[in-house]
Design a protein around this motif. Structure first.
Motif, PDB file in Angstrom:
ATOM      1  N   LEU A 165      47.536  69.082  -0.881  1.00 24.10           N
ATOM      2  CA  LEU A 165      47.265  70.059  -2.070  1.00 24.10           C
ATOM      3  C   LEU A 165      48.282  71.143  -2.185  1.00 24.10           C
ATOM      4  O   LEU A 165      48.612  71.858  -1.118  1.00 24.10           O
ATOM      5  CB  LEU A 165      45.815  70.646  -2.126  1.00 24.10           C
ATOM      6  N   SER A 166      49.167  70.996  -3.234  1.00 26.42           N
ATOM      7  CA  SER A 166      50.340  71.663  -3.252  1.00 26.42           C
ATOM      8  C   SER A 166      50.421  73.294  -3.147  1.00 26.42           C
ATOM      9  O   SER A 166      51.056  73.888  -2.778  1.00 26.42           O
ATOM     10  CB  SER A 166      51.018  71.248  -4.645  1.00 26.42           C
ATOM     11  N   PHE A 167      49.214  73.811  -3.431  1.00 20.24           N
ATOM     12  CA  PHE A 167      48.808  75.226  -3.646  1.00 20.24           C
ATOM     13  C   PHE A 167      48.183  75.910  -2.267  1.00 20.24           C
ATOM     14  O   PHE A 167      47.836  76.831  -2.300  1.00 20.24           O
ATOM     15  CB  PHE A 167      48.479  75.683  -4.741  1.00 20.24           C
ATOM     16  N   MET A 168      47.812  74.813  -1.385  1.00 20.83           N
ATOM     17  CA  MET A 168      47.089  75.114  -0.369  1.00 20.83           C
ATOM     18  C   MET A 168      48.309  74.758   0.786  1.00 20.83           C
ATOM     19  O   MET A 168      49.361  75.214   1.098  1.00 20.83           O
ATOM     20  CB  MET A 168      45.854  74.467  -0.086  1.00 20.83           C
ATOM     21  N   GLU A 169      47.837  73.906   1.834  1.00 21.39           N
ATOM     22  CA  GLU A 169      48.584  73.942   2.967  1.00 21.39           C
ATOM     23  C   GLU A 169      49.802  73.081   2.739  1.00 21.39           C
ATOM     24  O   GLU A 169      50.774  73.271   3.265  1.00 21.39           O
ATOM     25  CB  GLU A 169      47.707  72.946   4.333  1.00 21.39           C
ATOM     26  N   GLY A 170      49.719  72.194   1.652  1.00 21.30           N
ATOM     27  CA  GLY A 170      50.861  71.472   1.233  1.00 21.30           C
ATOM     28  C   GLY A 170      51.971  72.247   0.550  1.00 21.30           C
ATOM     29  O   GLY A 170      53.237  71.632   0.191  1.00 21.30           O
ATOM     30  N   SER A 171      51.705  73.645   0.402  1.00 20.36           N
ATOM     31  CA  SER A 171      52.861  74.380  -0.091  1.00 20.36           C
ATOM     32  C   SER A 171      54.055  74.453   0.857  1.00 20.36           C
ATOM     33  O   SER A 171      54.937  74.983   0.402  1.00 20.36           O
ATOM     34  CB  SER A 171      52.380  75.696  -0.428  1.00 20.36           C
ATOM     35  N   LYS A 172      53.768  74.327   2.153  1.00 27.64           N
ATOM     36  CA  LYS A 172      54.792  74.543   2.937  1.00 27.64           C
ATOM     37  C   LYS A 172      55.763  73.075   3.302  1.00 27.64           C
ATOM     38  O   LYS A 172      54.930  72.112   3.705  1.00 27.64           O
ATOM     39  CB  LYS A 172      54.352  75.022   4.400  1.00 27.64           C
ATOM     40  N   PRO A 173      57.071  73.036   3.191  1.00 29.25           N
ATOM     41  CA  PRO A 173      57.648  71.600   3.257  1.00 29.25           C
ATOM     42  C   PRO A 173      57.465  71.118   4.982  1.00 29.25           C
ATOM     43  O   PRO A 173      57.708  69.989   4.915  1.00 29.25           O
ATOM     44  CB  PRO A 173      59.181  72.186   3.254  1.00 29.25           C
ATOM     45  N   TYR A 174      57.033  71.807   5.775  1.00 31.97           N
ATOM     46  CA  TYR A 174      56.826  71.034   7.082  1.00 31.97           C
ATOM     47  C   TYR A 174      55.497  70.713   7.462  1.00 31.97           C
ATOM     48  O   TYR A 174      55.086  70.788   8.555  1.00 31.97           O
ATOM     49  CB  TYR A 174      57.254  72.263   7.820  1.00 31.97           C
ATOM     50  N   THR A 175      54.286  70.809   6.307  1.00 30.76           N
ATOM     51  CA  THR A 175      52.989  70.494   6.545  1.00 30.76           C
ATOM     52  C   THR A 175      52.973  69.379   7.294  1.00 30.76           C
ATOM     53  O   THR A 175      52.002  69.167   8.298  1.00 30.76           O
ATOM     54  CB  THR A 175      52.058  70.791   5.388  1.00 30.76           C
ATOM     55  N   ARG A 176      53.528  68.268   6.588  1.00 34.78           N
ATOM     56  CA  ARG A 176      53.261  66.846   7.427  1.00 34.78           C
ATOM     57  C   ARG A 176      53.894  66.604   8.891  1.00 34.78           C
ATOM     58  O   ARG A 176      53.122  66.237   9.624  1.00 34.78           O
ATOM     59  CB  ARG A 176      54.176  65.933   6.458  1.00 34.78           C
ATOM     60  N   GLN A 177      54.670  67.484   9.173  1.00 33.26           N
ATOM     61  CA  GLN A 177      55.309  67.399  10.750  1.00 33.26           C
ATOM     62  C   GLN A 177      54.067  68.175  11.326  1.00 33.26           C
ATOM     63  O   GLN A 177      53.837  67.705  12.564  1.00 33.26           O
ATOM     64  CB  GLN A 177      56.611  68.262  10.663  1.00 33.26           C
ATOM     65  N   ALA A 178      53.702  69.234  10.980  1.00 40.62           N
ATOM     66  CA  ALA A 178      52.345  69.810  11.515  1.00 40.62           C
ATOM     67  C   ALA A 178      51.353  69.068  11.783  1.00 40.62           C
ATOM     68  O   ALA A 178      50.828  69.074  12.900  1.00 40.62           O
ATOM     69  CB  ALA A 178      51.909  71.167  10.938  1.00 40.62           C
ATOM     70  N   LEU A 179      50.960  68.471  10.689  1.00 35.73           N
ATOM     71  CA  LEU A 179      49.871  67.676  10.624  1.00 35.73           C
ATOM     72  C   LEU A 179      50.013  66.389  11.926  1.00 35.73           C
ATOM     73  O   LEU A 179      49.144  66.226  12.658  1.00 35.73           O
ATOM     74  CB  LEU A 179      49.630  66.802   9.468  1.00 35.73           C
ATOM     75  N   VAL A 180      51.210  65.818  11.618  1.00 30.55           N
ATOM     76  CA  VAL A 180      51.543  64.555  12.752  1.00 30.55           C
ATOM     77  C   VAL A 180      51.537  64.836  14.189  1.00 30.55           C
ATOM     78  O   VAL A 180      50.826  64.533  15.108  1.00 30.55           O
ATOM     79  CB  VAL A 180      52.616  63.720  12.137  1.00 30.55           C
TER      80      VAL A 180
END
Length: 325
Positions: free
Chosen positions: A121-136
């Motif tokens: 969700l782009s206006f929540m956690e997904g607003s940060k470019p490194y969210t997928r890295q943090a997730l993985v």
């Protein structure tokens, strides 16, 4: 893939997140929460509380740990989601250390840990470019700690349906940076969705088709794109329908209609559970933040803010007994 019933859950507290802040009201009464959960469970143990932490920066850790302790001592530490909302540059080492600490110190009392809540969700956690890295990296670290400690808790991550406000190429990006180590660390993928809430009103008869479309899209399109196999189960980790005023029509969303929508949604999820490998359903949430406010976010509860039940409470109670695992 699964022939058993659903495992049910509920968000037991009252504070609700909104795009502009928090919906709040009277303080949570932990004694009344416990009694309400016991009523919903009946003679079974088919209901797991689901709560949230939001990690913003390393100095937020003491407050988060204090909250987890409160959940533990109140019997509410079941499923836990750790949201990622860092406000500055990425601090990956501290993030991963916090996840490992939660697993190590509280894992014996938990059933699952979800890394991120709504990362696409782009206006929540997904607003940060490194969210997928943090997730993985967060999923991998959590699973490593679970195995190291010999725990039974499950590890997953969260998501929401695709929409105009979704993160572009989120699922393809997971495939690019995830790899087999990430996929092998996954025990589930959580999905938050709300039918007939953030859209023009639907007829009750249209609810099942909408639920099925959302869940098939996740299983047959997005998880495939991310390289996540059908053997990894889906959990419905947030779903609900608020009473109060409909923001599109200004008409009243009635208590009786809330219970009817709840019944339709859960029975549809139950019917799809084998075909789409769905194991859990979690309702959001137990209690309204503030029943005196008719807006969208203050009346999601199946109880009013004084813990008196709406009709949906008894409907959920019955469905847990009828369809529970």
């Amino acid at each position: 893939m699964t022939t058993s019933g659903l495992t049910f859950g509920i968000y037991p507290l009252s504070v609700a997140g909104t795009p502009t802040g928090l919906a709040v009201g009277p303080k949570d009464d932990y004694d009344k929460i416990g009694k309400a959960l016991q009523l919903l469970r009946g003679n079974s143990n088919r209901l797991v509380p689901r709560n949230y932490l939001v990690y913003t920066k390393p100095d937020s850790e003491p407050g988060l740990i204090s909250f987890v302790e409160r959940l533990l001592h109140s019997g509410l530490l079941g499923d836990l989601a750790i949201g990622w909302l860092q406000t500055a540059d990425i601090e990956m080492d501290e993030w991963l250390a916090f996840i490992r600490k939660i697993v190590r110190e509280y894992g014996p009392h938990m059933t699952s840990l979800q890394i991120t809540n709504e990362p696409n969700l782009s206006f929540m956690e997904g607003s940060k470019p490194y969210t997928r890295q943090a997730l993985v990296e967060g999923v991998i670290a959590a699973k490593e700690e679970v195995l190291k400690c010999g725990l039974q808790m499950k590890i997953g991550f969260g998501s929401v349906p695709e929409s105009p406000v979704s993160v572009p190429r989120f699922w393809a990006g997971l495939a690019e940076i995830g790899g087999s180590r990430f996929v092998n660390s996954l025990d589930f993928v959580g999905h938050n969705f709300y039918v007939d809430v953030f859209e023009e009103p639907l007829a009750l008869s249209d609810i099942p088709a909408s639920v099925e479309r959302i869940l098939r899209d996740l299983r047959q399109n997005h998880l495939v794109e991310a390289g996540i196999p059908a053997s990894v189960p889906i959990r419905v980790t947030e779903n609900g329908w608020p009473t109060g005023q409909n923001p599109f029509t200004n008409e009243e969303r009635t208590y009786d209609h809330q219970s009817a929508v709840l019944d339709k949604v859960i029975r549809t999820v139950y019917q799809l559970r084998e075909d789409l490998h769905i194991t859990h359903y979690v309702f959001f949430g137990l209690r309204d933040p503030d029943s005196s406010k008719p807006d969208l976010f203050h009346q999601f509860g199946m109880m009013r803010d004084d813990y008196t039940p709406k009709p949906a409470f008894s409907v959920y109670q019955w469905l847990i007994q009828e369809l529970g695992n």
